[in-house]
Scaffold this motif. Sequence first.
Motif, mmCIF file in Angstrom:
data_model
loop_
_atom_site.group_PDB
_atom_site.id
_atom_site.type_symbol
_atom_site.label_atom_id
_atom_site.label_comp_id
_atom_site.label_asym_id
_atom_site.label_seq_id
_atom_site.Cartn_x
_atom_site.Cartn_y
_atom_site.Cartn_z
ATOM 1 N N ILE A 27 13.498 -2.607 12.745
ATOM 2 C CA ILE A 27 13.643 -2.978 10.986
ATOM 3 C C ILE A 27 14.616 -3.888 10.894
ATOM 4 O O ILE A 27 14.434 -4.813 9.961
ATOM 5 C CB ILE A 27 13.634 -1.681 10.244
ATOM 6 N N GLY A 28 15.771 -3.840 11.366
ATOM 7 C CA GLY A 28 16.902 -4.585 11.214
ATOM 8 C C GLY A 28 16.449 -6.280 11.394
ATOM 9 O O GLY A 28 16.923 -6.965 10.778
ATOM 10 N N THR A 29 15.881 -6.363 12.541
ATOM 11 C CA THR A 29 15.534 -7.539 13.312
ATOM 12 C C THR A 29 14.518 -8.223 12.128
ATOM 13 O O THR A 29 14.631 -9.274 11.644
ATOM 14 C CB THR A 29 14.693 -7.457 14.588
ATOM 15 N N PHE A 30 13.373 -7.433 11.649
ATOM 16 C CA PHE A 30 12.530 -8.018 10.685
ATOM 17 C C PHE A 30 13.453 -8.509 9.297
ATOM 18 O O PHE A 30 12.950 -9.559 8.867
ATOM 19 C CB PHE A 30 11.466 -7.025 10.280
ATOM 20 N N ILE A 31 14.105 -7.739 9.066
ATOM 21 C CA ILE A 31 14.968 -8.000 7.618
ATOM 22 C C ILE A 31 15.664 -9.180 7.833
ATOM 23 O O ILE A 31 15.656 -10.158 7.131
ATOM 24 C CB ILE A 31 15.845 -6.648 7.243
ATOM 25 N N ALA A 32 16.397 -9.181 9.130
ATOM 26 C CA ALA A 32 17.399 -10.546 9.365
ATOM 27 C C ALA A 32 16.382 -11.747 9.413
ATOM 28 O O ALA A 32 16.823 -12.757 8.878
ATOM 29 C CB ALA A 32 18.056 -10.115 10.615
ATOM 30 N N ALA A 33 15.219 -11.613 9.870
ATOM 31 C CA ALA A 33 14.254 -12.768 10.211
ATOM 32 C C ALA A 33 13.862 -13.281 8.511
ATOM 33 O O ALA A 33 13.781 -14.303 8.534
ATOM 34 C CB ALA A 33 13.057 -12.370 10.967
ATOM 35 N N GLY A 34 13.570 -12.221 7.786
ATOM 36 C CA GLY A 34 13.200 -12.248 6.572
ATOM 37 C C GLY A 34 14.306 -13.087 5.716
ATOM 38 O O GLY A 34 13.809 -14.079 4.731
ATOM 39 N N TRP A 59 25.683 -11.499 14.076
ATOM 40 C CA TRP A 59 26.472 -10.587 13.608
ATOM 41 C C TRP A 59 26.107 -9.928 12.520
ATOM 42 O O TRP A 59 25.885 -8.866 12.124
ATOM 43 C CB TRP A 59 28.000 -11.225 13.200
ATOM 44 N N ILE A 60 25.432 -10.893 11.439
ATOM 45 C CA ILE A 60 24.739 -10.315 10.420
ATOM 46 C C ILE A 60 23.835 -9.407 10.750
ATOM 47 O O ILE A 60 23.325 -8.409 10.034
ATOM 48 C CB ILE A 60 24.269 -11.277 9.431
ATOM 49 N N GLU A 61 22.849 -9.755 11.784
ATOM 50 C CA GLU A 61 21.640 -8.898 12.090
ATOM 51 C C GLU A 61 22.259 -7.660 12.646
ATOM 52 O O GLU A 61 21.498 -6.517 12.248
ATOM 53 C CB GLU A 61 20.840 -9.703 13.067
ATOM 54 N N LEU A 62 23.239 -7.599 13.362
ATOM 55 C CA LEU A 62 23.839 -6.387 14.024
ATOM 56 C C LEU A 62 24.371 -5.427 12.888
ATOM 57 O O LEU A 62 24.006 -4.321 13.027
ATOM 58 C CB LEU A 62 24.709 -6.638 15.070
ATOM 59 N N LEU A 63 25.032 -6.030 11.882
ATOM 60 C CA LEU A 63 25.539 -5.279 10.887
ATOM 61 C C LEU A 63 24.324 -4.813 9.950
ATOM 62 O O LEU A 63 24.485 -3.357 9.426
ATOM 63 C CB LEU A 63 26.322 -6.090 9.812
ATOM 64 N N ILE A 64 23.248 -5.330 9.970
ATOM 65 C CA ILE A 64 22.081 -4.795 9.154
ATOM 66 C C ILE A 64 21.640 -3.598 9.855
ATOM 67 O O ILE A 64 21.238 -2.523 9.596
ATOM 68 C CB ILE A 64 21.056 -5.924 8.803
ATOM 69 N N GLN A 65 21.454 -3.691 11.345
ATOM 70 C CA GLN A 65 20.989 -2.691 12.442
ATOM 71 C C GLN A 65 21.679 -1.506 12.281
ATOM 72 O O GLN A 65 21.300 -0.522 12.087
ATOM 73 C CB GLN A 65 20.604 -3.327 13.730
ATOM 74 N N ILE A 66 23.067 -1.698 12.516
ATOM 75 C CA ILE A 66 24.133 -0.455 12.405
ATOM 76 C C ILE A 66 24.099 0.082 11.023
ATOM 77 O O ILE A 66 24.074 1.472 10.848
ATOM 78 C CB ILE A 66 25.453 -1.087 12.881
ATOM 79 N N GLY A 67 23.920 -0.685 9.804
ATOM 80 C CA GLY A 67 23.691 0.118 8.659
ATOM 81 C C GLY A 67 22.382 0.824 8.442
ATOM 82 O O GLY A 67 22.494 2.073 7.942
ATOM 83 N N LEU A 68 21.414 0.454 9.038
ATOM 84 C CA LEU A 68 20.357 1.218 9.017
ATOM 85 C C LEU A 68 20.248 2.286 9.863
ATOM 86 O O LEU A 68 19.732 3.392 9.542
ATOM 87 C CB LEU A 68 19.061 0.108 9.330
ATOM 88 N N ALA A 108 18.106 -14.210 11.524
ATOM 89 C CA ALA A 108 18.074 -13.731 12.910
ATOM 90 C C ALA A 108 18.089 -14.531 14.191
ATOM 91 O O ALA A 108 18.673 -14.058 15.132
ATOM 92 C CB ALA A 108 16.474 -13.138 13.067
ATOM 93 N N ASP A 109 18.125 -15.914 13.969
ATOM 94 C CA ASP A 109 18.334 -16.856 15.027
ATOM 95 C C ASP A 109 19.290 -17.925 14.611
ATOM 96 O O ASP A 109 19.362 -18.839 14.305
ATOM 97 C CB ASP A 109 17.017 -17.469 15.374
ATOM 98 N N THR A 110 20.617 -17.279 15.251
ATOM 99 C CA THR A 110 22.006 -18.064 14.969
ATOM 100 C C THR A 110 22.411 -18.523 16.300
ATOM 101 O O THR A 110 22.207 -17.913 17.154
ATOM 102 C CB THR A 110 22.973 -17.543 13.779
ATOM 103 N N GLY A 111 23.149 -19.472 16.383
ATOM 104 C CA GLY A 111 23.935 -19.775 17.528
ATOM 105 C C GLY A 111 24.979 -18.841 17.754
ATOM 106 O O GLY A 111 25.579 -18.189 17.216
ATOM 107 N N GLY A 112 24.923 -18.138 19.073
ATOM 108 C CA GLY A 112 25.824 -17.090 19.467
ATOM 109 C C GLY A 112 25.506 -15.973 19.095
ATOM 110 O O GLY A 112 24.183 -15.632 18.948
ATOM 111 N N VAL A 113 26.393 -14.949 18.934
ATOM 112 C CA VAL A 113 25.911 -13.374 18.491
ATOM 113 C C VAL A 113 25.484 -13.260 16.937
ATOM 114 O O VAL A 113 26.303 -13.909 15.979
ATOM 115 C CB VAL A 113 27.385 -12.580 18.676
#
Length: 87
Positions: free
Chosen positions: A45-52, A63-72, A56-61
């Motif tokens: 779900i976090g990946t879909f939200i980050a893509a939205g 981080w925003i997507e990961l924080l969304i996933q951890i929060g969820l 979702a696709d930035t250079g490197g890690v």
Amino acid sequence: MEITGIITAIVIGVVVGVLGRLVLPGRQRIGVLWTIVVGIVAALIGTFIAAGIGVADTGGVDWIELLIQIGLAAAGVAAVERAKVRA
């Protein structure tokens, strides 16, 4: 989705589930299997939200997507724990 994608989703889900559980204060009374399931669902779900929202696709890690996933995952672990206490 290939087998490597599925394995990657499981591994990331485990990590996200554990991190989500660590974010919550106190002891959570849910098992490891529930933590893994919540983590996998939160990762997807976090990946879909980050893509939205376009992060979702930035250079490197991602981080925003990961924080969304951890929060969820933290919200999911708390919800599962509350549901198990009521049952």
